[in-house]
Design a protein around this motif. Structure first.
Motif, PDB file in Angstrom:
ATOM      1  N   GLY A   1     -12.711  72.480  36.181  1.00 26.31           N
ATOM      2  CA  GLY A   1     -13.191  71.864  34.952  1.00 26.31           C
ATOM      3  C   GLY A   1     -14.106  70.675  35.146  1.00 26.31           C
ATOM      4  N   ALA A   2     -13.896  69.841  36.182  1.00 20.88           N
ATOM      5  CA  ALA A   2     -14.708  68.633  36.307  1.00 20.88           C
ATOM      6  C   ALA A   2     -14.762  68.204  37.769  1.00 20.88           C
ATOM      7  CB  ALA A   2     -14.131  67.505  35.452  1.00 20.88           C
ATOM      8  N   ILE A   3     -15.813  67.468  38.083  1.00 18.53           N
ATOM      9  CA  ILE A   3     -15.942  66.876  39.409  1.00 18.53           C
ATOM     10  C   ILE A   3     -15.304  65.488  39.362  1.00 18.53           C
ATOM     11  CG2 ILE A   3     -17.561  66.101  41.179  1.00 18.53           C
ATOM     12  CD1 ILE A   3     -19.567  68.104  40.097  1.00 18.53           C
ATOM     13  N   ARG A   4     -14.466  65.190  40.348  1.00 20.59           N
ATOM     14  CA  ARG A   4     -13.757  63.922  40.359  1.00 20.59           C
ATOM     15  C   ARG A   4     -14.100  63.149  41.624  1.00 20.59           C
ATOM     16  NH1 ARG A   4      -7.761  65.956  38.531  1.00 20.59           N
ATOM     17  NH2 ARG A   4      -7.383  63.755  38.080  1.00 20.59           N
ATOM     18  N   LEU A   5     -13.877  61.840  41.566  1.00 22.34           N
ATOM     19  CA  LEU A   5     -14.182  60.944  42.681  1.00 22.34           C
ATOM     20  C   LEU A   5     -12.897  60.473  43.342  1.00 22.34           C
ATOM     21  CD1 LEU A   5     -16.989  58.392  41.647  1.00 22.34           C
ATOM     22  CD2 LEU A   5     -17.066  60.063  43.493  1.00 22.34           C
TER      23      LEU A   5
ATOM     24  N   GLY B   1     -12.019  50.018  34.963  1.00 21.87           N
ATOM     25  CA  GLY B   1     -12.151  48.919  34.015  1.00 21.87           C
ATOM     26  C   GLY B   1     -10.862  48.663  33.258  1.00 21.87           C
ATOM     27  N   ALA B   2     -10.153  49.733  32.918  1.00 25.52           N
ATOM     28  CA  ALA B   2      -8.875  49.586  32.220  1.00 25.52           C
ATOM     29  C   ALA B   2      -7.819  49.004  33.154  1.00 25.52           C
ATOM     30  CB  ALA B   2      -8.416  50.944  31.683  1.00 25.52           C
ATOM     31  N   TRP B   3      -7.823  49.448  34.410  1.00 26.06           N
ATOM     32  CA  TRP B   3      -6.885  48.855  35.375  1.00 26.06           C
ATOM     33  C   TRP B   3      -7.124  47.354  35.503  1.00 26.06           C
ATOM     34  CZ3 TRP B   3      -8.247  46.117  39.719  1.00 26.06           C
ATOM     35  CH2 TRP B   3      -7.177  45.695  40.523  1.00 26.06           C
ATOM     36  N   PHE B   4      -8.398  46.963  35.585  1.00 27.20           N
ATOM     37  CA  PHE B   4      -8.691  45.541  35.703  1.00 27.20           C
ATOM     38  C   PHE B   4      -8.236  44.791  34.462  1.00 27.20           C
ATOM     39  CE2 PHE B   4     -11.505  41.973  34.696  1.00 27.20           C
ATOM     40  CZ  PHE B   4     -11.257  41.150  35.788  1.00 27.20           C
TER      41      PHE B   4
ATOM     42  N   GLY C   1      -5.873  57.810  45.796  1.00 26.68           N
ATOM     43  CA  GLY C   1      -7.275  57.586  46.113  1.00 26.68           C
ATOM     44  C   GLY C   1      -8.253  57.901  45.003  1.00 26.68           C
ATOM     45  N   GLU C   2      -7.775  58.378  43.865  1.00 30.78           N
ATOM     46  CA  GLU C   2      -8.696  58.762  42.797  1.00 30.78           C
ATOM     47  C   GLU C   2      -9.336  57.537  42.162  1.00 30.78           C
ATOM     48  OE1 GLU C   2      -8.851  61.567  38.764  1.00 30.78           O
ATOM     49  OE2 GLU C   2      -6.940  61.161  39.761  1.00 30.78           O
ATOM     50  N   LEU C   3     -10.651  57.627  41.938  1.00 28.87           N
ATOM     51  CA  LEU C   3     -11.394  56.546  41.292  1.00 28.87           C
ATOM     52  C   LEU C   3     -11.613  56.923  39.829  1.00 28.87           C
ATOM     53  CD1 LEU C   3     -14.125  55.851  44.024  1.00 28.87           C
ATOM     54  CD2 LEU C   3     -11.963  54.665  43.668  1.00 28.87           C
ATOM     55  N   ALA C   4     -10.924  56.227  38.949  1.00 27.85           N
ATOM     56  CA  ALA C   4     -11.041  56.522  37.524  1.00 27.85           C
ATOM     57  C   ALA C   4     -10.553  55.327  36.713  1.00 27.85           C
ATOM     58  CB  ALA C   4     -10.226  57.773  37.161  1.00 27.85           C
TER      59      ALA C   4
ATOM     60  N   LEU D   1      -2.469  49.962  34.611  1.00 24.75           N
ATOM     61  CA  LEU D   1      -3.437  50.886  34.023  1.00 24.75           C
ATOM     62  C   LEU D   1      -3.064  51.207  32.585  1.00 24.75           C
ATOM     63  CD1 LEU D   1      -5.848  52.790  34.197  1.00 24.75           C
ATOM     64  CD2 LEU D   1      -4.331  54.506  35.230  1.00 24.75           C
ATOM     65  N   ALA D   2      -1.798  51.479  32.333  1.00 21.10           N
ATOM     66  CA  ALA D   2      -1.352  51.795  30.974  1.00 21.10           C
ATOM     67  C   ALA D   2      -1.581  50.620  30.030  1.00 21.10           C
ATOM     68  CB  ALA D   2       0.124  52.187  30.997  1.00 21.10           C
ATOM     69  N   ASP D   3      -1.265  49.399  30.496  1.00 18.73           N
ATOM     70  CA  ASP D   3      -1.476  48.215  29.663  1.00 18.73           C
ATOM     71  C   ASP D   3      -2.956  48.020  29.372  1.00 18.73           C
ATOM     72  OD1 ASP D   3       1.228  47.816  29.745  1.00 18.73           O
ATOM     73  OD2 ASP D   3       1.165  46.106  31.135  1.00 18.73           O
ATOM     74  N   GLY D   4      -3.801  48.253  30.383  1.00 24.01           N
ATOM     75  CA  GLY D   4      -5.236  48.099  30.189  1.00 24.01           C
ATOM     76  C   GLY D   4      -5.804  49.127  29.236  1.00 24.01           C
TER      77      GLY D   4
END
Length: 364
Positions: free
Chosen positions: A210-214, A96-99, A90-93, A72-75
């Motif tokens: 603050g925000a809704i997360r998936l 695209g960067a992970w890929f 389990g967090e979805l975030a 993820l950091a490299d992406g």
């Protein structure tokens, strides 16, 4: 050493353990394992392990959180975006960067093994990249005349999603995250003429500070309120989601099923029905296994094997491929191709488990 196998994987993970167990039962020496985290830190270690003749297989890095964080950091660095830091379980975030991190790693791996004719690569890194990109994979299969569900296109948000439905005249579709796996972020969506909507999904909306997360969950959630569904679709769109036509699955008892087929060397081998009472039939969601051959009529069995061969031919450098297939009434469609679809403990084909069979068929 005869029968030498080198794995890039996670030694403590179930896949490596099952592979080692299969080799032990076959009287073969243990596979030599290089941890993903060690290869990322020092790629030269692999060069030494591959200096002599061997078979080389890449296992997924998902069992090691440190590797996932590194990818993820490299992406994020490659994409020029802020690294959110370690994600919660389990967090979805930022998928695209992970890929992008995984893609860059696998391309480096491909270059590393490219000039080693004495190394037989069981699963080509570039084809693994293609199968991990679900949308690109479906376009690739369709280009090779493999029957797949209709792809509506990328989803830019809730309003755009509805315009896609109207454009194609559909009221039932699936939304999938482009780089997801194991039903992560998949939504089975329906609407009716009265304006009612329902979204059944493995993605849970969590209202935090603050925000809704998936978050991905084994428990299915059903959303009926338009505001919730709008939020869900908008968040999935930010993860590069796409929509595809809803392909009804055949029923058995009070559930319905699709078939996981493992191809080895381009030929269909292990297969198992995945039977569930909800739209997602993935086995890790507490769905049950069934004997595929007992559920399919002869014409559907023939269609299943034919489409599996066609799909495998689209990835000629991948000895092992897991295909999710819907087969009924003499027709078959490929829902997904999985580069790492061989984790099927206890499933036998011609009296061999998936790891024994893939090794023996690749040696021939």
């Amino acid at each position: 050493m005869p029968g030498r196998l080198v794995l890039l994987g996670v030694a403590s993970g179930k896949r490596v353990r099952l592979s080692q167990q299969a080799r032990s039962q076959a009287g073969l020496p243990p596979a030599e394992v290089l941890e993903w985290r060690d290869w990322l830190a020092a790629p030269g270690k692999l060069g030494g392990m591959l200096a002599q003749s061997c078979v080389f297989k890449v296992e997924p890095p998902g069992d090691d959180p440190a590797v996932q964080a590194r990818l993820l950091a490299d992406g994020c660095l490659a994409e020029g975006i802020a690294n959110p830091g370690p994600l919660e379980h389990g967090e979805l975030a930022v998928s695209g960067a992970w890929f992008k991190g995984l893609e860059r790693a696998l391309l480096r791996l491909e270059q590393q093994v490219a000039n080693m004719p004495h190394v037989r690569v069981m699963n080509a890194p570039r084809e693994t990249i293609l199968m991990t990109d679900k949308l690109a994979c479906q376009h690739h299969l369709a280009k090779h005349k493999v029957a797949v569900p209709a792809v509506l296109g990328m989803v830019e948000g809730y309003d755009h999603f509805h315009s896609l439905l109207d454009q194609h005249g559909l009221d039932r579709v699936f939304i999938k995250t482009r780089y997801g796996s194991s039903a992560s972020g998949v939504v089975a969506y329906r609407r009716n003429r009265r304006g009612g909507e329902q979204a059944t999904t493995s993605a849970q909306l969590v209202h935090g500070t603050g925000a809704i997360r998936l978050y991905n969950s084994k428990r299915m959630s059903r959303y009926h309120l338009a505001a919730d569904i709008r939020t869900l679709v908008d968040l999935l769109a930010s993860q590069q989601a796409y929509a595809e036509g809803w392909l009804p699955k055949p029923r058995v008892g009070n559930g319905h099923y699709d078939i996981r087929v493992l191809t080895l060397g381009g030929q269909p081998a292990h297969r198992v029905a995945r039977i569930g009472t909800c739209m997602m039939t993935n086995l890790h969601l507490d769905n049950r296994r069934g004997a595929a051959d007992s559920l399919l009529d002869p014409a559907s069995q023939e269609a299943l094997e034919k489409v599996a061969r066609q799909a495998a031919q689209a990835f000629p450098a991948s000895h092992v491929i897991g295909l999710d297939v819907v087969a009924q009434r003499g027709q078959a469609h490929v829902l997904e191709a999985n580069a790492f679809g061989d984790l099927l403990p206890g499933l036998l084909w011609q009296e061999q488990d998936t790891y024994t069979a893939q090794w023996k068929s690749f040696r021939q």
